[in-house]
Design an enzyme around this catalytic site. Structure first.
Site, PDB file in Angstrom:
ATOM      1  N   TYR A   1       0.852  -1.193   0.000  1.00 38.87           N
ATOM      2  CA  TYR A   1       0.000   0.000   0.000  1.00 38.87           C
ATOM      3  C   TYR A   1       0.888   1.243   0.000  1.00 38.87           C
ATOM      4  O   TYR A   1       1.939   1.256   0.661  1.00 38.87           O
ATOM      5  CB  TYR A   1      -0.910  -0.014   1.232  1.00 38.87           C
ATOM      6  CG  TYR A   1      -2.060   0.960   1.178  1.00 38.87           C
ATOM      7  CD1 TYR A   1      -3.067   0.823   0.235  1.00 38.87           C
ATOM      8  CD2 TYR A   1      -2.136   2.017   2.084  1.00 38.87           C
ATOM      9  CE1 TYR A   1      -4.128   1.713   0.187  1.00 38.87           C
ATOM     10  CE2 TYR A   1      -3.196   2.913   2.052  1.00 38.87           C
ATOM     11  CZ  TYR A   1      -4.187   2.757   1.097  1.00 38.87           C
ATOM     12  OH  TYR A   1      -5.243   3.649   1.053  1.00 38.87           O
TER      13      TYR A   1
ATOM     14  N   ASN B   1     -15.420   4.098   2.929  1.00 39.97           N
ATOM     15  CA  ASN B   1     -16.434   3.645   1.973  1.00 39.97           C
ATOM     16  C   ASN B   1     -17.488   4.705   1.658  1.00 39.97           C
ATOM     17  O   ASN B   1     -17.788   4.968   0.487  1.00 39.97           O
ATOM     18  CB  ASN B   1     -17.118   2.378   2.502  1.00 39.97           C
ATOM     19  CG  ASN B   1     -16.213   1.168   2.466  1.00 39.97           C
ATOM     20  OD1 ASN B   1     -15.169   1.178   1.809  1.00 39.97           O
ATOM     21  ND2 ASN B   1     -16.589   0.127   3.172  1.00 39.97           N
TER      22      ASN B   1
ATOM     23  N   ASN C   1     -21.796  -5.295  -4.587  1.00 41.25           N
ATOM     24  CA  ASN C   1     -22.078  -5.863  -3.271  1.00 41.25           C
ATOM     25  C   ASN C   1     -21.005  -5.510  -2.250  1.00 41.25           C
ATOM     26  O   ASN C   1     -21.074  -5.954  -1.108  1.00 41.25           O
ATOM     27  CB  ASN C   1     -22.210  -7.393  -3.374  1.00 41.25           C
ATOM     28  CG  ASN C   1     -22.802  -8.012  -2.127  1.00 41.25           C
ATOM     29  OD1 ASN C   1     -23.716  -7.449  -1.536  1.00 41.25           O
ATOM     30  ND2 ASN C   1     -22.280  -9.148  -1.720  1.00 41.25           N
TER      31      ASN C   1
ATOM     32  N   ARG D   1     -21.474 -10.742  -9.403  1.00 40.44           N
ATOM     33  CA  ARG D   1     -21.182 -12.111  -9.821  1.00 40.44           C
ATOM     34  C   ARG D   1     -22.311 -13.039  -9.376  1.00 40.44           C
ATOM     35  O   ARG D   1     -22.903 -12.830  -8.313  1.00 40.44           O
ATOM     36  CB  ARG D   1     -19.865 -12.591  -9.213  1.00 40.44           C
ATOM     37  CG  ARG D   1     -18.630 -11.906  -9.784  1.00 40.44           C
ATOM     38  CD  ARG D   1     -17.388 -12.378  -9.070  1.00 40.44           C
ATOM     39  NE  ARG D   1     -17.410 -11.978  -7.668  1.00 40.44           N
ATOM     40  CZ  ARG D   1     -16.510 -12.374  -6.761  1.00 40.44           C
ATOM     41  NH1 ARG D   1     -15.535 -13.186  -7.127  1.00 40.44           N
ATOM     42  NH2 ARG D   1     -16.584 -11.968  -5.515  1.00 40.44           N
TER      43      ARG D   1
ATOM     44  N   GLY E   1     -10.367   0.528  -7.664  1.00 43.31           N
ATOM     45  CA  GLY E   1      -9.917  -0.754  -7.153  1.00 43.31           C
ATOM     46  C   GLY E   1      -9.604  -1.703  -8.298  1.00 43.31           C
ATOM     47  O   GLY E   1      -9.892  -1.415  -9.460  1.00 43.31           O
TER      48      GLY E   1
ATOM     49  N   TRP F   1      -8.453   7.818  -5.456  1.00 42.92           N
ATOM     50  CA  TRP F   1      -7.932   7.291  -4.198  1.00 42.92           C
ATOM     51  C   TRP F   1      -8.331   8.267  -3.103  1.00 42.92           C
ATOM     52  O   TRP F   1      -7.903   9.414  -3.093  1.00 42.92           O
ATOM     53  CB  TRP F   1      -6.416   7.151  -4.287  1.00 42.92           C
ATOM     54  CG  TRP F   1      -5.769   6.543  -3.090  1.00 42.92           C
ATOM     55  CD1 TRP F   1      -6.308   5.632  -2.225  1.00 42.92           C
ATOM     56  CD2 TRP F   1      -4.441   6.803  -2.623  1.00 42.92           C
ATOM     57  NE1 TRP F   1      -5.401   5.305  -1.254  1.00 42.92           N
ATOM     58  CE2 TRP F   1      -4.252   5.995  -1.476  1.00 42.92           C
ATOM     59  CE3 TRP F   1      -3.392   7.610  -3.067  1.00 42.92           C
ATOM     60  CZ2 TRP F   1      -3.056   6.005  -0.765  1.00 42.92           C
ATOM     61  CZ3 TRP F   1      -2.208   7.603  -2.359  1.00 42.92           C
ATOM     62  CH2 TRP F   1      -2.047   6.811  -1.224  1.00 42.92           C
TER      63      TRP F   1
END
Length: 346
Positions: free
Chosen positions: A61, A135, A170, A193, A270, A295
């Site tokens: 990171y 988030n 999700n 998915r 991501g 970011w």
């Protein structure tokens, strides 16, 4: 005042299993602390585990600790326990969160520079306060910064023909995007998915619909028959998406880009598939489509965004108070049970 506190630390970069350990006598003094009267003592009340925390421990990171051993965690909410004589903007009892990544939130207490902290509304509750800065704020910023959904207004009034498409629907960010879209009346298409059984897939689709999903698309259909998906979108919305949000990469992101309307933009935040993004040349040239990277930590580090951050936080807290937005799907663990907090990591 004790000079030590309990913390979850790592002694070097490496796997979570080999690197993390519970330190009962970690120094209570944060690396930002300066001797004097301008300090605050805070006690962390809830600290999440994010993918970036794991990446940081693994050494992949961009934000890295100053020294080892280091305290893990980049996000969390703390309560102010005590303040120095020169501290004016923060009061005992306030809820605060770190201003920047790399704070080291997996600890009981710390004494730090008040400039490292940002106050949040107590009214949003402990869990939302602990998870708001990654988030929820990422979802908010990506919906605001890349397409003029609002005719330039920060508190945007959405046109009825605006459509957003996202993959990883999700995920924590994905669910936040759906909730904000519902509240702001933005139509949204969500790529997921398929689950192991039809029942599980249907349950997930229904869950996202309850959150505010306008349409759900399976990843297999997006990859294998993008033209049919485009027809379904046009039939449903009469217009193609203007904004695509990508956290997966690979063919998934390629076809999200294909589905964008002219002058649309895809924002990548991501790379869950760990596959590169491959984009067709034609849409760049003839349809004026654009691609951006996002970011959240970099956005926070730009001091020009300080006033926007306050406005954003007020708007997000307002949505939470109205029960239009919330962090979902969490479990609580004690510090001593940190190894059980996310079994997938062990």
């Amino acid at each position: 005042m004790s000079k030590f506190t309990e913390a979850i630390c790592y002694k070097s970069f490496g796997s979570v299993l080999n690197s993390l350990y519970l330190e009962p006598n970690c120094s209570v003094y944060h690396h930002s602390y300066k001797n004097g009267k301008d300090w605050v003592r805070i006690g962390f009340r809830a600290t999440p585990i994010n993918p970036s925390d794991i990446n940081q421990i693994e050494g992949v990171y961009p934000v890295k600790p100053n020294t080892f051993p280091a305290v893990g965690g980049n996000e969390g909410v703390a309560q102010v326990l005590e303040i120095g004589q020169q501290v004016k903007d923060i009061k005992v009892g306030d809820f605060v969160i770190p201003r920047l990544s790399g704070f080291g939130t997996w600890r009981r207490e710390t004494i730090c520079d008040p400039a490292c902290l940002f106050r949040v509304h107590k009214s949003i509750g402990l869990i939302n306060a602990a998870t708001v800065s990654v988030n929820l704020c990422s979802a908010y910023r990506m919906l605001h910064d890349y397409i003029s959904l609002s005719q330039g207004s920060f508190y945007f009034t959405v046109r009825q023909d605006d459509v957003v498409i996202q993959n990883a629907a999700n995920s924590g960010v994905g669910k936040a995007i759906i909730q904000i879209c519902k509240h702001k009346k933005i139509k949204n298409i969500n790529v997921i998915r398929k689950r192991e059984t039809t029942e599980e897939s249907n349950a997930l689709m229904n869950h996202l619909k309850q959150l505010g999903s306008s349409m759900t698309v399976f990843e297999d259909d997006l990859i294998n028959n993008v033209n049919k998906v485009q027809e379904q979108i046009m039939e449903h919305f009469k217009v193609l998406p203007i904004l695509g949000l990508n956290a997966v990469g690979g063919e998934n992101s390629t076809n999200i880009f294909r589905l964008l309307n002219k002058n649309g933009a895809m924002v990548t935040y991501g790379a869950m598939s760990k596959k590169p993004i491959k984009l067709p040349t034609g849409p760049f040239i003839f349809d004026n489509k654009k691609c951006f990277g996002f970011w959240m930590s970099q956005w926070y580090s730009d001091s020009q965004n300080n006033s926007k951050r306050s406005e954003m936080m007020n708007d997000i807290c307002s949505m939470i108070e109205k029960r239009a937005l919330s962090t979902l799907d969490y479990k609580l663990y004690s510090y001593k049970d940190y190894q059980r907090a996310n079994p997938r990591l062990y």
